[in-house]
Design an enzyme around this catalytic site. Sequence first.
Site, PDB file in Angstrom:
ATOM      1  N   LEU A  65       0.821  -1.220   0.000  1.00  0.00           N
ATOM      2  CA  LEU A  65       0.000   0.000   0.000  1.00  0.00           C
ATOM      3  C   LEU A  65       0.851   1.265   0.000  1.00  0.00           C
ATOM      4  O   LEU A  65       0.320   2.364  -0.153  1.00  0.00           O
ATOM      5  CB  LEU A  65      -0.963   0.003   1.198  1.00  0.00           C
ATOM      6  N   ARG A  66       2.161   1.106   0.185  1.00  0.00           N
ATOM      7  CA  ARG A  66       3.159   2.184  -0.012  1.00  0.00           C
ATOM      8  C   ARG A  66       3.124   3.326   0.996  1.00  0.00           C
ATOM      9  O   ARG A  66       3.958   4.210   0.917  1.00  0.00           O
ATOM     10  CB  ARG A  66       3.033   2.785  -1.427  1.00  0.00           C
ATOM     11  N   ASN A  96       7.323  -3.151   3.531  1.00  0.00           N
ATOM     12  CA  ASN A  96       8.423  -2.409   2.876  1.00  0.00           C
ATOM     13  C   ASN A  96       7.991  -0.991   2.501  1.00  0.00           C
ATOM     14  O   ASN A  96       8.052  -0.573   1.347  1.00  0.00           O
ATOM     15  CB  ASN A  96       8.977  -3.172   1.663  1.00  0.00           C
ATOM     16  N   ASP A 154       9.175  -9.142   3.011  1.00  0.00           N
ATOM     17  CA  ASP A 154       8.861  -9.196   1.582  1.00  0.00           C
ATOM     18  C   ASP A 154       9.525  -8.061   0.803  1.00  0.00           C
ATOM     19  O   ASP A 154       9.578  -6.916   1.238  1.00  0.00           O
ATOM     20  CB  ASP A 154       7.358  -9.131   1.340  1.00  0.00           C
ATOM     21  N   HIS A 234       4.394 -15.556  -3.282  1.00  0.00           N
ATOM     22  CA  HIS A 234       4.493 -15.553  -4.755  1.00  0.00           C
ATOM     23  C   HIS A 234       5.397 -16.634  -5.359  1.00  0.00           C
ATOM     24  O   HIS A 234       6.426 -16.330  -5.964  1.00  0.00           O
ATOM     25  CB  HIS A 234       4.887 -14.173  -5.271  1.00  0.00           C
ATOM     26  N   ASP A 310       0.162  -9.693  -4.907  1.00  0.00           N
ATOM     27  CA  ASP A 310       1.440  -8.960  -4.843  1.00  0.00           C
ATOM     28  C   ASP A 310       1.277  -7.591  -5.535  1.00  0.00           C
ATOM     29  O   ASP A 310       2.164  -7.138  -6.255  1.00  0.00           O
ATOM     30  CB  ASP A 310       2.583  -9.753  -5.487  1.00  0.00           C
TER      31      ASP A 310
HETATM   32  O1  DOR Z   1       7.771  -7.319  -7.890  1.00  0.00           O
HETATM   33  C1  DOR Z   1       7.822  -7.076  -6.701  1.00  0.00           C
HETATM   34  N1  DOR Z   1       7.550  -5.859  -6.223  1.00  0.00           N
HETATM   35  N2  DOR Z   1       8.164  -8.059  -5.860  1.00  0.00           N
HETATM   36  C2  DOR Z   1       8.363  -7.828  -4.558  1.00  0.00           C
HETATM   37  O2  DOR Z   1       8.636  -8.768  -3.860  1.00  0.00           O
HETATM   38  C3  DOR Z   1       8.279  -6.464  -4.005  1.00  0.00           C
HETATM   39  C4  DOR Z   1       7.387  -5.628  -4.825  1.00  0.00           C
HETATM   40  C5  DOR Z   1       7.468  -4.149  -4.510  1.00  0.00           C
HETATM   41  O3  DOR Z   1       7.469  -3.788  -3.338  1.00  0.00           O
HETATM   42  O4  DOR Z   1       7.480  -3.353  -5.456  1.00  0.00           O
END
Ligand code: DOR
Length: 436
Positions: A65-66, A96, A154, A234, A310
């Site tokens: 969700l950033r 993350n 992740d 994934h 994902d």
């Molecule tokens: O493609 C991906 N994007 N894989 C991940 O594990 C992290 C994710 C991201 O945070 O952009």
Amino acid sequence: MKRLLKGGRVVDPANGRDGAFDVLIDGDRIARVGRDLPIDIDTSVVEIPTGFVVCPGLIDMHVHLREPGQEHKETVATGCAAAVAGGFTAVACMPNTVPVNDNAGVTEYVLKKAAEANMARVYPIGAVSRGQKGEQLADIAELRHAGCVAISDDGHPVATALLMRRALEYAGMFRMVVIDHCEDQTLKGDGVAHEGFSASTLGLRGIPGEAESIMVQRDVALAELTRAALHIAHVSAHQSLDAVRYGKTRGAPVTCEVTPHHFVLTDDMLASPRPYDTNVKMNPPLRDDMDRDAMLNGIVDGTVDAIATDHAPHHYDEKDVEFDRAPFGITGLETAVSLSLDRLVHSGAITLARLIELMAVNPARILSVPGGSLSEGAPADVTILAPDLRVTVSVAAMRSKSKNTPFDGWQLRGGIAATLVGGRVVYVNESVNLRM
Ligand code: DOR
């Protein structure tokens, strides 16, 4: 207030139901499921059109969700709006963010934003290690008490076996699952695409399936050692699914998820229709036919427990660069159901009930969160599917802030009619004939 969903096909695998039933919602709970339920004066009746399906709210156990920190890609509010438009009543969001969700302050911030958005339920996933650096364990008790439902690094793998062992042991004490992004960094190196014909032709550095499966094998062994719940994020390589299958036959507490892009697409997309399209760059990468077919077989034979998106939103400018330099990831919340109905259910590979298991029942069970059934007294989180709706994917119409999907313009059979969270209608698809 009471609302009666009348006349639909109810698919509720947790209660062994698949047939014509009415669903009575009282306030934020499911009150009754049955045939020809009596209608009180204070009940509003929603006529469910023939062919539509009423099922437990779908749960996406893997989204980004950033927020905090990367609100130019997505916010909790825009991500939740995308979720409900995609039929998801709940999402579990990865840590993350910037800063990383490795402490109660960040967890509480995400939950506050989710409460303000007031759309989908949001279940934060805390980090395994401080700053996701893979060095010291995060304070797992603190994360649990603040509201995290699982832990994961992740985006990064948990690099050492010892840290993974300790994460499983501690998380197990708090009844939290550890979700691992499996990738041996030394084998991945600076790879950007699946190691195979397409990457070679285009001069892209490759990532072999073994970069994933070696770590899946390690983790499965550690789950057996610690007897603590492990979930593999994934899965993309056939060797990884073999490792999960082996672990399950030995009784290891392991589950796994597959994304729609890994059961629909292959690395052929690197070259065609748009060579070097950064919207087919994700981690793990799209793999070959054999891997894609293995994902489908795993979904059919029960090795795969969940479908998760994902959902990885990135800004247009970040993706509008050379393939090597673009960030990994694609959005998924608003395409997952149509891709799954089209490619899994209408193809005859699985039943609708199995799809609901993969997208609602099992995610709720793996994360130990409410939902996944239409049991009487359960939260009234309900998804209404229009399985035969002809859908043309349109990035312009999407609610996510980011548009990085390779599915724009795809024509698919199956979509969402409406989404209810805690008895509240949070999404109605205007292109279907449903008056809520
Ligand atoms: O493609 C991906 N994007 N894989 C991940 O594990 C992290 C994710 C991201 O945070 O952009």
